[in-house]
Design an enzyme around this catalytic site. Sequence first.
Site, PDB file in Angstrom:
ATOM      1  N   GLY A   7      -7.483 -17.824   1.991  1.00 51.13           N
ATOM      2  CA  GLY A   7      -7.831 -17.486   3.386  1.00 51.13           C
ATOM      3  C   GLY A   7      -8.893 -16.421   3.462  1.00 51.13           C
ATOM      4  O   GLY A   7      -8.771 -15.456   4.219  1.00 51.13           O
ATOM      5  N   ALA A   8      -9.975 -16.618   2.689  1.00 55.06           N
ATOM      6  CA  ALA A   8     -10.939 -15.513   2.506  1.00 55.06           C
ATOM      7  C   ALA A   8     -12.263 -15.720   3.240  1.00 55.06           C
ATOM      8  O   ALA A   8     -13.242 -15.048   2.944  1.00 55.06           O
ATOM      9  CB  ALA A   8     -11.193 -15.308   1.014  1.00 55.06           C
ATOM     10  N   SER A   9     -12.295 -16.638   4.228  1.00 53.12           N
ATOM     11  CA  SER A   9     -13.574 -16.838   4.925  1.00 53.12           C
ATOM     12  C   SER A   9     -13.822 -15.742   5.962  1.00 53.12           C
ATOM     13  O   SER A   9     -14.933 -15.567   6.438  1.00 53.12           O
ATOM     14  CB  SER A   9     -13.608 -18.213   5.591  1.00 53.12           C
ATOM     15  OG  SER A   9     -12.613 -18.302   6.584  1.00 53.12           O
ATOM     16  N   ARG A  10     -12.770 -15.016   6.334  1.00 57.25           N
ATOM     17  CA  ARG A  10     -12.948 -13.956   7.349  1.00 57.25           C
ATOM     18  C   ARG A  10     -11.872 -12.874   7.155  1.00 57.25           C
ATOM     19  O   ARG A  10     -10.957 -13.027   6.327  1.00 57.25           O
ATOM     20  CB  ARG A  10     -12.864 -14.545   8.750  1.00 57.25           C
ATOM     21  CG  ARG A  10     -11.464 -15.019   9.122  1.00 57.25           C
ATOM     22  CD  ARG A  10     -11.391 -15.562  10.529  1.00 57.25           C
ATOM     23  NE  ARG A  10     -10.021 -15.523  11.021  1.00 57.25           N
ATOM     24  CZ  ARG A  10      -9.625 -16.065  12.159  1.00 57.25           C
ATOM     25  NH1 ARG A  10     -10.481 -16.687  12.930  1.00 57.25           N
ATOM     26  NH2 ARG A  10      -8.363 -15.958  12.549  1.00 57.25           N
ATOM     27  N   ASN A  85      -3.475 -14.056   0.401  1.00 55.63           N
ATOM     28  CA  ASN A  85      -3.812 -13.396   1.666  1.00 55.63           C
ATOM     29  C   ASN A  85      -3.626 -14.295   2.889  1.00 55.63           C
ATOM     30  O   ASN A  85      -3.369 -13.805   3.991  1.00 55.63           O
ATOM     31  CB  ASN A  85      -5.276 -12.925   1.588  1.00 55.63           C
ATOM     32  CG  ASN A  85      -5.834 -12.553   2.951  1.00 55.63           C
ATOM     33  OD1 ASN A  85      -5.555 -11.479   3.476  1.00 55.63           O
ATOM     34  ND2 ASN A  85      -6.606 -13.461   3.560  1.00 55.63           N
ATOM     35  N   TYR A 151       7.559 -13.559  13.000  1.00 57.14           N
ATOM     36  CA  TYR A 151       6.569 -13.301  11.938  1.00 57.14           C
ATOM     37  C   TYR A 151       7.174 -12.359  10.900  1.00 57.14           C
ATOM     38  O   TYR A 151       7.002 -12.552   9.693  1.00 57.14           O
ATOM     39  CB  TYR A 151       5.340 -12.683  12.607  1.00 57.14           C
ATOM     40  CG  TYR A 151       4.266 -12.104  11.729  1.00 57.14           C
ATOM     41  CD1 TYR A 151       3.339 -12.939  11.084  1.00 57.14           C
ATOM     42  CD2 TYR A 151       4.116 -10.718  11.587  1.00 57.14           C
ATOM     43  CE1 TYR A 151       2.309 -12.398  10.320  1.00 57.14           C
ATOM     44  CE2 TYR A 151       3.089 -10.177  10.829  1.00 57.14           C
ATOM     45  CZ  TYR A 151       2.184 -11.021  10.198  1.00 57.14           C
ATOM     46  OH  TYR A 151       1.165 -10.494   9.450  1.00 57.14           O
ATOM     47  N   THR A 154       9.095 -13.746   7.894  1.00 60.90           N
ATOM     48  CA  THR A 154       8.259 -14.487   6.919  1.00 60.90           C
ATOM     49  C   THR A 154       7.629 -13.504   5.939  1.00 60.90           C
ATOM     50  O   THR A 154       7.509 -13.791   4.753  1.00 60.90           O
ATOM     51  CB  THR A 154       7.154 -15.354   7.592  1.00 60.90           C
ATOM     52  OG1 THR A 154       6.123 -14.527   8.154  1.00 60.90           O
ATOM     53  CG2 THR A 154       7.723 -16.251   8.674  1.00 60.90           C
ATOM     54  N   LYS A 155       7.275 -12.324   6.443  1.00 66.89           N
ATOM     55  CA  LYS A 155       6.663 -11.316   5.566  1.00 66.89           C
ATOM     56  C   LYS A 155       7.731 -10.578   4.742  1.00 66.89           C
ATOM     57  O   LYS A 155       7.475 -10.178   3.607  1.00 66.89           O
ATOM     58  CB  LYS A 155       5.835 -10.331   6.404  1.00 66.89           C
ATOM     59  CG  LYS A 155       4.580 -10.961   7.009  1.00 66.89           C
ATOM     60  CD  LYS A 155       3.621 -11.458   5.931  1.00 66.89           C
ATOM     61  CE  LYS A 155       2.272 -11.872   6.505  1.00 66.89           C
ATOM     62  NZ  LYS A 155       1.313 -12.296   5.458  1.00 66.89           N
ATOM     63  N   ILE A 184      -4.707  -3.807  11.585  1.00 65.49           N
ATOM     64  CA  ILE A 184      -6.068  -3.915  11.052  1.00 65.49           C
ATOM     65  C   ILE A 184      -6.892  -4.741  12.038  1.00 65.49           C
ATOM     66  O   ILE A 184      -6.452  -5.823  12.459  1.00 65.49           O
ATOM     67  CB  ILE A 184      -6.069  -4.634   9.672  1.00 65.49           C
ATOM     68  CG1 ILE A 184      -5.031  -4.028   8.715  1.00 65.49           C
ATOM     69  CG2 ILE A 184      -7.466  -4.620   9.068  1.00 65.49           C
ATOM     70  CD1 ILE A 184      -5.241  -2.589   8.328  1.00 65.49           C
TER      71      ILE A 184
HETATM   72  P1  NAD Z   1      -7.313 -13.722   9.957  1.00 71.03           P
HETATM   73  O1  NAD Z   1      -6.714 -14.668  10.926  1.00 71.03           O
HETATM   74  O2  NAD Z   1      -8.646 -13.148  10.267  1.00 71.03           O
HETATM   75  O3  NAD Z   1      -7.362 -14.357   8.496  1.00 71.03           O
HETATM   76  C1  NAD Z   1      -6.380 -15.204   8.002  1.00 71.03           C
HETATM   77  C2  NAD Z   1      -7.074 -16.260   7.170  1.00 71.03           C
HETATM   78  O4  NAD Z   1      -6.098 -17.127   6.594  1.00 71.03           O
HETATM   79  C3  NAD Z   1      -8.012 -17.125   8.014  1.00 71.03           C
HETATM   80  O5  NAD Z   1      -9.257 -17.225   7.381  1.00 71.03           O
HETATM   81  C4  NAD Z   1      -7.295 -18.468   8.058  1.00 71.03           C
HETATM   82  O6  NAD Z   1      -8.170 -19.578   8.159  1.00 71.03           O
HETATM   83  C5  NAD Z   1      -6.583 -18.455   6.712  1.00 71.03           C
HETATM   84  N1  NAD Z   1      -5.497 -19.413   6.661  1.00 71.03           N
HETATM   85  C6  NAD Z   1      -4.529 -19.617   7.596  1.00 71.03           C
HETATM   86  N2  NAD Z   1      -3.739 -20.630   7.222  1.00 71.03           N
HETATM   87  C7  NAD Z   1      -4.212 -21.069   6.024  1.00 71.03           C
HETATM   88  C8  NAD Z   1      -3.817 -22.090   5.136  1.00 71.03           C
HETATM   89  N3  NAD Z   1      -2.763 -22.874   5.399  1.00 71.03           N
HETATM   90  N4  NAD Z   1      -4.535 -22.279   4.003  1.00 71.03           N
HETATM   91  C9  NAD Z   1      -5.596 -21.497   3.724  1.00 71.03           C
HETATM   92  N5  NAD Z   1      -6.017 -20.504   4.533  1.00 71.03           N
HETATM   93  C10 NAD Z   1      -5.331 -20.293   5.670  1.00 71.03           C
HETATM   94  O7  NAD Z   1      -6.248 -12.573   9.796  1.00 71.03           O
HETATM   95  P2  NAD Z   1      -6.231 -11.259   8.884  1.00 71.03           P
HETATM   96  O8  NAD Z   1      -5.856 -10.162   9.808  1.00 71.03           O
HETATM   97  O9  NAD Z   1      -7.442 -11.130   8.052  1.00 71.03           O
HETATM   98  O10 NAD Z   1      -4.947 -11.572   7.988  1.00 71.03           O
HETATM   99  C11 NAD Z   1      -4.958 -11.650   6.578  1.00 71.03           C
HETATM  100  C12 NAD Z   1      -3.555 -11.392   6.063  1.00 71.03           C
HETATM  101  O11 NAD Z   1      -3.155 -10.061   6.425  1.00 71.03           O
HETATM  102  C13 NAD Z   1      -2.493 -12.326   6.658  1.00 71.03           C
HETATM  103  O12 NAD Z   1      -1.552 -12.674   5.671  1.00 71.03           O
HETATM  104  C14 NAD Z   1      -1.837 -11.457   7.725  1.00 71.03           C
HETATM  105  O13 NAD Z   1      -0.517 -11.878   8.000  1.00 71.03           O
HETATM  106  C15 NAD Z   1      -1.895 -10.096   7.057  1.00 71.03           C
HETATM  107  N6  NAD Z   1      -1.777  -8.951   7.971  1.00 71.03           N
HETATM  108  C16 NAD Z   1      -2.726  -8.710   8.933  1.00 71.03           C
HETATM  109  C17 NAD Z   1      -2.581  -7.590   9.742  1.00 71.03           C
HETATM  110  C18 NAD Z   1      -3.577  -7.239  10.799  1.00 71.03           C
HETATM  111  O14 NAD Z   1      -3.320  -6.297  11.571  1.00 71.03           O
HETATM  112  N7  NAD Z   1      -4.718  -7.920  10.879  1.00 71.03           N
HETATM  113  C19 NAD Z   1      -1.486  -6.730   9.581  1.00 71.03           C
HETATM  114  C20 NAD Z   1      -0.550  -7.022   8.594  1.00 71.03           C
HETATM  115  C21 NAD Z   1      -0.708  -8.120   7.796  1.00 71.03           C
END
Ligand code: NAD
Length: 248
Positions: A7-10, A85, A151, A154-155, A184
């Site tokens: 999930g690293a495109s963004r 991720n 959510y 799951t975490k 974040i």
């Molecule tokens: P985001 O939505 O920007 O990135 C998540 C990425 O995962 C996206 O690129 C999405 O396309 C990809 N993804 C989703 N389902 C997928 C699948 N089945 N296969 C492959 N890729 C998939 O969100 P983020 O904030 O960058 O989140 C990244 C990680 O951090 C996640 O696990 C999220 O739960 C965790 N997280 C985020 C926050 C926050 O505040 N942003 C806080 C705690 C934890």
Amino acid sequence: MIALVTGASRGIGRAIALRLACDGIPVVINYLNNQKAAESAVEEIGNAGGRACAIQADTGDPDQVNQLFQQAENRFGPIDILVNNAGILHRGNIDSYDPVAMSAMLKTNLDSVIHCTRAAAPNMRKNRDGRIVNISSIAAHGTAAAGTTWYAPTKAAVESLTRRFALELGPAGIRVNAVAPGFILTDMVDPANREEVVKTMAAKAVLGRCGTPEDIAGAVAFLVSDQARFITGQILTVDGGRTDFLSH
Ligand code: NAD
């Protein structure tokens, strides 16, 4: 060393990929559907003198994960560093349980960690070296953030698996840790009333600001490095001191 970040495109995944590449590690950028964004991350890494490639796969699907690891190996070689991720958040609470949303979260947030770790383990065992970091969330620790009721478990399961995998894989020289981010600023949590949310969430953190994807990338880079060679089975909270038992 070769790294794969799911999930690293963004967002956080992209920042982790950029950071590892900056540390001289070739990186496989997995993406679900945004090929253009994944390729732009590859280009950014290439322009900075690093190596990266983008591979599409739904990490919740075991067959696609096996293909992902096969393609990654063909491109760069076997994976030594895995960052689980990929994740999704569907908001809900006890009065608004949606079984479809829950299944989707379990598939992406939990099954992905299982499938990718199982796909990475054979080579890591063979090399007697491997570094795995799972991205959890402080929601797993019992924060009061509204709408994260479904959510959170799951975490929590990801953190439990982090310890179990560390136990099972440690004797083979494989370290498994997790990073639990606080709030974040990414697309996942970027709502319409951004300014107000940023102010509220910044006030909850002892350090007085929201986190950035780079804050998480720094912690991951440490955990996969030799600097962390005696650290396994740990959950590193990276939340600027926000965790509710401190701030409320
Ligand atoms: P985001 O939505 O920007 O990135 C998540 C990425 O995962 C996206 O690129 C999405 O396309 C990809 N993804 C989703 N389902 C997928 C699948 N089945 N296969 C492959 N890729 C998939 O969100 P983020 O904030 O960058 O989140 C990244 C990680 O951090 C996640 O696990 C999220 O739960 C965790 N997280 C985020 C926050 C926050 O505040 N942003 C806080 C705690 C934890």
